[in-house]
Design an enzyme around this catalytic site. Structure first.
Site, PDB file in Angstrom:
ATOM      1  N   PHE A  29       3.965   6.029  29.242  1.00 45.18           N
ATOM      2  CA  PHE A  29       4.931   4.976  28.931  1.00 45.18           C
ATOM      3  C   PHE A  29       5.929   5.541  27.940  1.00 45.18           C
ATOM      4  O   PHE A  29       5.581   5.807  26.784  1.00 45.18           O
ATOM      5  CB  PHE A  29       4.144   3.815  28.326  1.00 45.18           C
ATOM      6  CG  PHE A  29       4.923   2.589  27.955  1.00 45.18           C
ATOM      7  CD1 PHE A  29       5.103   1.564  28.873  1.00 45.18           C
ATOM      8  CD2 PHE A  29       5.429   2.433  26.673  1.00 45.18           C
ATOM      9  CE1 PHE A  29       5.775   0.394  28.506  1.00 45.18           C
ATOM     10  CE2 PHE A  29       6.108   1.271  26.305  1.00 45.18           C
ATOM     11  CZ  PHE A  29       6.279   0.247  27.234  1.00 45.18           C
ATOM     12  N   GLY A  30       7.171   5.759  28.385  1.00 45.38           N
ATOM     13  CA  GLY A  30       8.147   6.422  27.529  1.00 45.38           C
ATOM     14  C   GLY A  30       9.164   5.467  26.949  1.00 45.38           C
ATOM     15  O   GLY A  30      10.120   5.071  27.631  1.00 45.38           O
TER      16      GLY A  30
ATOM     17  N   GLY B 150      12.647   5.331  16.955  1.00 45.89           N
ATOM     18  CA  GLY B 150      11.212   5.043  16.883  1.00 45.89           C
ATOM     19  C   GLY B 150      10.986   3.563  16.633  1.00 45.89           C
ATOM     20  O   GLY B 150      10.861   2.774  17.570  1.00 45.89           O
TER      21      GLY B 150
ATOM     22  N   TRP C 244       6.744  11.748  21.668  1.00 47.35           N
ATOM     23  CA  TRP C 244       5.425  11.219  21.296  1.00 47.35           C
ATOM     24  C   TRP C 244       4.772  10.416  22.424  1.00 47.35           C
ATOM     25  O   TRP C 244       4.172   9.369  22.149  1.00 47.35           O
ATOM     26  CB  TRP C 244       5.511  10.313  20.062  1.00 47.35           C
ATOM     27  CG  TRP C 244       5.972  10.961  18.814  1.00 47.35           C
ATOM     28  CD1 TRP C 244       7.117  10.688  18.133  1.00 47.35           C
ATOM     29  CD2 TRP C 244       5.296  11.987  18.082  1.00 47.35           C
ATOM     30  NE1 TRP C 244       7.204  11.481  17.028  1.00 47.35           N
ATOM     31  CE2 TRP C 244       6.093  12.296  16.968  1.00 47.35           C
ATOM     32  CE3 TRP C 244       4.103  12.684  18.275  1.00 47.35           C
ATOM     33  CZ2 TRP C 244       5.736  13.260  16.040  1.00 47.35           C
ATOM     34  CZ3 TRP C 244       3.739  13.644  17.355  1.00 47.35           C
ATOM     35  CH2 TRP C 244       4.548  13.923  16.254  1.00 47.35           C
TER      36      TRP C 244
ATOM     37  N   LEU D 194     -20.064  10.514   2.067  1.00 46.20           N
ATOM     38  CA  LEU D 194     -20.614  11.716   2.700  1.00 46.20           C
ATOM     39  C   LEU D 194     -20.344  12.981   1.877  1.00 46.20           C
ATOM     40  O   LEU D 194     -20.759  14.076   2.279  1.00 46.20           O
ATOM     41  CB  LEU D 194     -20.045  11.883   4.118  1.00 46.20           C
ATOM     42  CG  LEU D 194     -20.876  11.228   5.232  1.00 46.20           C
ATOM     43  CD1 LEU D 194     -20.862   9.706   5.128  1.00 46.20           C
ATOM     44  CD2 LEU D 194     -20.379  11.651   6.594  1.00 46.20           C
ATOM     45  N   GLY D 195     -19.658  12.854   0.772  1.00 44.80           N
ATOM     46  CA  GLY D 195     -19.397  14.011  -0.076  1.00 44.80           C
ATOM     47  C   GLY D 195     -18.731  15.127   0.718  1.00 44.80           C
ATOM     48  O   GLY D 195     -17.869  14.872   1.563  1.00 44.80           O
TER      49      GLY D 195
ATOM     50  N   GLU E 219       2.624   1.984  18.006  1.00 45.11           N
ATOM     51  CA  GLU E 219       2.576   0.561  18.413  1.00 45.11           C
ATOM     52  C   GLU E 219       3.075  -0.340  17.282  1.00 45.11           C
ATOM     53  O   GLU E 219       2.516  -1.411  17.042  1.00 45.11           O
ATOM     54  CB  GLU E 219       1.154   0.157  18.800  1.00 45.11           C
ATOM     55  CG  GLU E 219       0.545   1.013  19.871  1.00 45.11           C
ATOM     56  CD  GLU E 219       1.025   0.632  21.251  1.00 45.11           C
ATOM     57  OE1 GLU E 219       1.621  -0.435  21.407  1.00 45.11           O
ATOM     58  OE2 GLU E 219       0.820   1.431  22.164  1.00 45.11           O
TER      59      GLU E 219
ATOM     60  N   THR F  59       4.790   0.372  13.275  1.00 41.42           N
ATOM     61  CA  THR F  59       4.227   0.841  12.008  1.00 41.42           C
ATOM     62  C   THR F  59       3.775  -0.372  11.190  1.00 41.42           C
ATOM     63  O   THR F  59       4.167  -1.515  11.466  1.00 41.42           O
ATOM     64  CB  THR F  59       5.274   1.615  11.181  1.00 41.42           C
ATOM     65  OG1 THR F  59       6.317   0.693  10.825  1.00 41.42           O
ATOM     66  CG2 THR F  59       5.871   2.776  11.957  1.00 41.42           C
TER      67      THR F  59
HETATM   68  P1  FAD Z   1      10.422   5.883  12.138  1.00 38.66           P
HETATM   69  O1  FAD Z   1      10.831   4.709  12.949  1.00 38.66           O
HETATM   70  O2  FAD Z   1      11.422   6.931  11.853  1.00 38.66           O
HETATM   71  O3  FAD Z   1       9.842   5.335  10.758  1.00 38.66           O
HETATM   72  C1  FAD Z   1       9.625   6.169   9.622  1.00 38.66           C
HETATM   73  C2  FAD Z   1       9.200   5.274   8.465  1.00 38.66           C
HETATM   74  O4  FAD Z   1      10.261   4.370   8.128  1.00 38.66           O
HETATM   75  C3  FAD Z   1       7.997   4.387   8.827  1.00 38.66           C
HETATM   76  O5  FAD Z   1       7.172   4.223   7.713  1.00 38.66           O
HETATM   77  C4  FAD Z   1       8.654   3.059   9.163  1.00 38.66           C
HETATM   78  O6  FAD Z   1       7.795   1.952   9.034  1.00 38.66           O
HETATM   79  C5  FAD Z   1       9.782   3.039   8.151  1.00 38.66           C
HETATM   80  N1  FAD Z   1      10.880   2.137   8.540  1.00 38.66           N
HETATM   81  C6  FAD Z   1      11.702   2.215   9.607  1.00 38.66           C
HETATM   82  N2  FAD Z   1      12.564   1.179   9.623  1.00 38.66           N
HETATM   83  C7  FAD Z   1      12.266   0.412   8.528  1.00 38.66           C
HETATM   84  C8  FAD Z   1      12.765  -0.813   8.000  1.00 38.66           C
HETATM   85  N3  FAD Z   1      13.724  -1.505   8.626  1.00 38.66           N
HETATM   86  N4  FAD Z   1      12.204  -1.300   6.867  1.00 38.66           N
HETATM   87  C9  FAD Z   1      11.186  -0.652   6.266  1.00 38.66           C
HETATM   88  N5  FAD Z   1      10.654   0.509   6.715  1.00 38.66           N
HETATM   89  C10 FAD Z   1      11.196   1.032   7.834  1.00 38.66           C
HETATM   90  N6  FAD Z   1       5.719   5.983  21.761  1.00 38.66           N
HETATM   91  C11 FAD Z   1       5.863   5.646  23.085  1.00 38.66           C
HETATM   92  O7  FAD Z   1       6.913   5.159  23.505  1.00 38.66           O
HETATM   93  N7  FAD Z   1       4.846   5.883  23.971  1.00 38.66           N
HETATM   94  C12 FAD Z   1       3.663   6.437  23.605  1.00 38.66           C
HETATM   95  O8  FAD Z   1       2.774   6.625  24.450  1.00 38.66           O
HETATM   96  C13 FAD Z   1       3.495   6.814  22.216  1.00 38.66           C
HETATM   97  N8  FAD Z   1       2.353   7.468  21.804  1.00 38.66           N
HETATM   98  C14 FAD Z   1       2.281   7.974  20.517  1.00 38.66           C
HETATM   99  C15 FAD Z   1       1.238   8.828  20.155  1.00 38.66           C
HETATM  100  C16 FAD Z   1       1.206   9.415  18.889  1.00 38.66           C
HETATM  101  C17 FAD Z   1       0.110  10.383  18.545  1.00 38.66           C
HETATM  102  C18 FAD Z   1       2.212   9.088  17.935  1.00 38.66           C
HETATM  103  C19 FAD Z   1       2.186   9.687  16.558  1.00 38.66           C
HETATM  104  C20 FAD Z   1       3.243   8.237  18.286  1.00 38.66           C
HETATM  105  C21 FAD Z   1       3.314   7.691  19.565  1.00 38.66           C
HETATM  106  N9  FAD Z   1       4.423   6.914  19.978  1.00 38.66           N
HETATM  107  C22 FAD Z   1       4.574   6.560  21.313  1.00 38.66           C
HETATM  108  C23 FAD Z   1       5.547   6.707  19.059  1.00 38.66           C
HETATM  109  C24 FAD Z   1       5.293   5.660  17.989  1.00 38.66           C
HETATM  110  O9  FAD Z   1       5.293   4.384  18.542  1.00 38.66           O
HETATM  111  C25 FAD Z   1       6.345   5.872  16.892  1.00 38.66           C
HETATM  112  O10 FAD Z   1       5.956   7.031  16.173  1.00 38.66           O
HETATM  113  C26 FAD Z   1       6.486   4.682  15.961  1.00 38.66           C
HETATM  114  O11 FAD Z   1       7.087   3.611  16.629  1.00 38.66           O
HETATM  115  C27 FAD Z   1       7.298   5.014  14.703  1.00 38.66           C
HETATM  116  O12 FAD Z   1       8.488   5.637  15.041  1.00 38.66           O
HETATM  117  P2  FAD Z   1       8.899   6.993  14.276  1.00 38.66           P
HETATM  118  O13 FAD Z   1       7.746   7.923  14.323  1.00 38.66           O
HETATM  119  O14 FAD Z   1      10.190   7.444  14.875  1.00 38.66           O
HETATM  120  O15 FAD Z   1       9.110   6.569  12.784  1.00 38.66           O
END
Ligand code: FAD
Length: 398
Positions: free
Chosen positions: A138-139, A146, A171, A352-353, A377, A379
């Site tokens: 799912f992209g 993000g 991701w 568990l140290g 899903e 943050t």
């Molecule tokens: P960013 O959006 O850049 O956020 C960085 C930080 O800023 C976070 O702490 C965030 O909460 C904070 N932030 C951003 N905007 C605000 C705001 N307005 N106010 C306060 N704080 C803010 N995505 C898919 O589509 N499909 C998948 O199958 C999928 N699988 C994944 C698997 C893994 C192992 C990982 C790590 C991620 C996956 N993701 C997937 C992506 C995931 O959903 C995103 O990483 C997530 O939505 C956060 O986006 P970002 O990493 O770009 O962080």
């Protein structure tokens, strides 16, 4: 009626929350738990370390009815939401990466097809995906989009009847092993398509490539990749007809988040159970460390957190089964249960140290996995903002 004596309490489920499960849900729990404990748990440290999951596992998960298990028809089990949650819990008690595979397959890729797809798309993909013979991803997320998926740059343009997709997705769980990708892209309004649409992209389509993301320190048993789309030409019927705008992918995310709410309980429970057993056996200063007050404080806090998280998951399961689950409920559940699970994992690690930092015990693995679960899903901050908007009526995202 006499009160329950301490010896009758199940220390792993001190409020006996599982008594609320129906008979079928209990059967599903027992089947998945037994499969997870005998077929998955003995190997998971090795898979995590190697950064892989065996290929045949998908068909075994399919044979158990775990792929798209809450969907109706097309070879899916049609189980209740609570039963699906229980299955996620038992899988994540082994590893969040295994639950991620099942969530991505069933709640993201299959759900998108089931809810928004044409009859032909459903017939073509869903039975094979339910059996684990075809794998989906799912992209939505992109390198620069993000938390704010509306900023996506991937574009779908019409060329005659066809669609041509260009862009990249970051991701993406399961993508290195996927047969089909549900890809979300912006379309040109003047071409009458209106905003974000979903596309069913067989991964063998020319111009579609996946770069696996290696060197992850979390969710290592789950394959993650970057999708690159360079002039990917698709027929007119590749678009998901039912999904128009961001509500399409968001509905899928709600499904997957529901599984996480339950899954986090599983990871927390396993950390607590491991710490409890360890504390009973590990001796320092001439007696088991379980007898020290500071250790008991941690264990009792864990027991409470696991019980609260279980109650929350159970309540949300019942609301979903009644068709009354709201996205704000899901934000409450995801925020609270993933936080609780991380807390429990960190505290269990200390009990568990030194042993707590190894792969000989599951705790550190759960802990680093949960760092991803906290971020993907939605943050923790996004869920706080969603709850904030619901209670104040004011959005603070922008
Ligand atoms: P960013 O959006 O850049 O956020 C960085 C930080 O800023 C976070 O702490 C965030 O909460 C904070 N932030 C951003 N905007 C605000 C705001 N307005 N106010 C306060 N704080 C803010 N995505 C898919 O589509 N499909 C998948 O199958 C999928 N699988 C994944 C698997 C893994 C192992 C990982 C790590 C991620 C996956 N993701 C997937 C992506 C995931 O959903 C995103 O990483 C997530 O939505 C956060 O986006 P970002 O990493 O770009 O962080």
């Amino acid at each position: 009626m006499s009160p329950l004596s301490t010896s009758e309490l199940d220390p792993i489920d001190i409020l006996a929350v599982d008594e609320e499960l129906g008979e079928t849900e209990r059967d599903i729990r027992d089947t998945v738990r037994s499969f997870a404990r005998s077929e998955l748990a003995p190997h998971i440290a090795e898979w995590f370390e190697a950064g892989t999951m065996p290929k045949d596992l998908t068909k075994r998960l399919g044979a158990l009815g775990l792929l798209g298990m809450h969907l109706e028809g097309y070879g899916c089990a049609g189980a209740s939401a609570t039963a699906y949650g229980v299955a996620c819990r038992e899988l994540e008690a082994v590893d969040s990466g295994l639950r991620s595979f099942v969530s991505t397959q069933g709640s993201l890729a299959m759900y998108a097809l089931h809810r928004w797809g044409s009859e032909e798309q459903k017939q073509q993909w869903l039975p094979a995906m339910a059996a684990g013979e075809a794998i989906g991803c799912f992209g939505l997320t992109e390198p620069d989009a993000g938390s704010d998926p509306s900023a996506m740059r991937t574009r779908a343009r019409r060329h005659g009847d066809d669609w041509v997709l260009d862009g990249s997705k970051m991701w993406i769980t399961n993508s290195p092993v996927a047969d089909v990708a549900v890809v979300w892209a912006q379309t040109d309004p003047e071409q009458g398509a209106k905003g974000i649409r979903g596309f069913v992209v067989p991964t063998s389509t020319p111009g579609f490539t996946v770069n696996q993301i290696t060197r992850k320190l979390s969710l290592r048993a789950s394959a993650t990749g970057e999708l690159v789309l360079e002039s990917v030409r698709l027929p007119a019927d590749a678009v998901l007809p039912g999904a128009k705008g961001l509500s399409g992918p968001l509905a899928c995310l709600s499904e997957a988040r529901f599984g996480i709410i339950w899954g986090a309980v599983g990871a927390a429970r396993d950390c607590y159970e491991t710490a409890l057993a360890y504390a009973g056996q590990r001796e320092q200063f001439g007696r088991p460390i379980a007898g020290f007050q500071l250790i008991q404080q941690k264990l009792s806090e864990m027991a409470v957190q696991v019980a609260q998280a279980s109650l929350l998951a159970s309540r949300l399961g019942r609301l979903k089964d009644a068709g009354r689950l709201d996205p704000t409920h899901i934000s409450v559940g995801k925020l609270a249960n993933v936080r609780a699970a991380l807390d429990v994992a960190r505290s269990a690690r200390t009990i568990l140290g030194g042993n707590g930092i190894t792969l000989e015990y599951p705790v550190f693995r759960h802990m680093v996995n949960l760092e991803t679960v906290l971020t993907y899903e939605g943050t923790e901050e996004m869920h706080m903002l969603s709850i904030g908007k619901a209670v104040t009526g004011v959005q603070a995202f922008r």
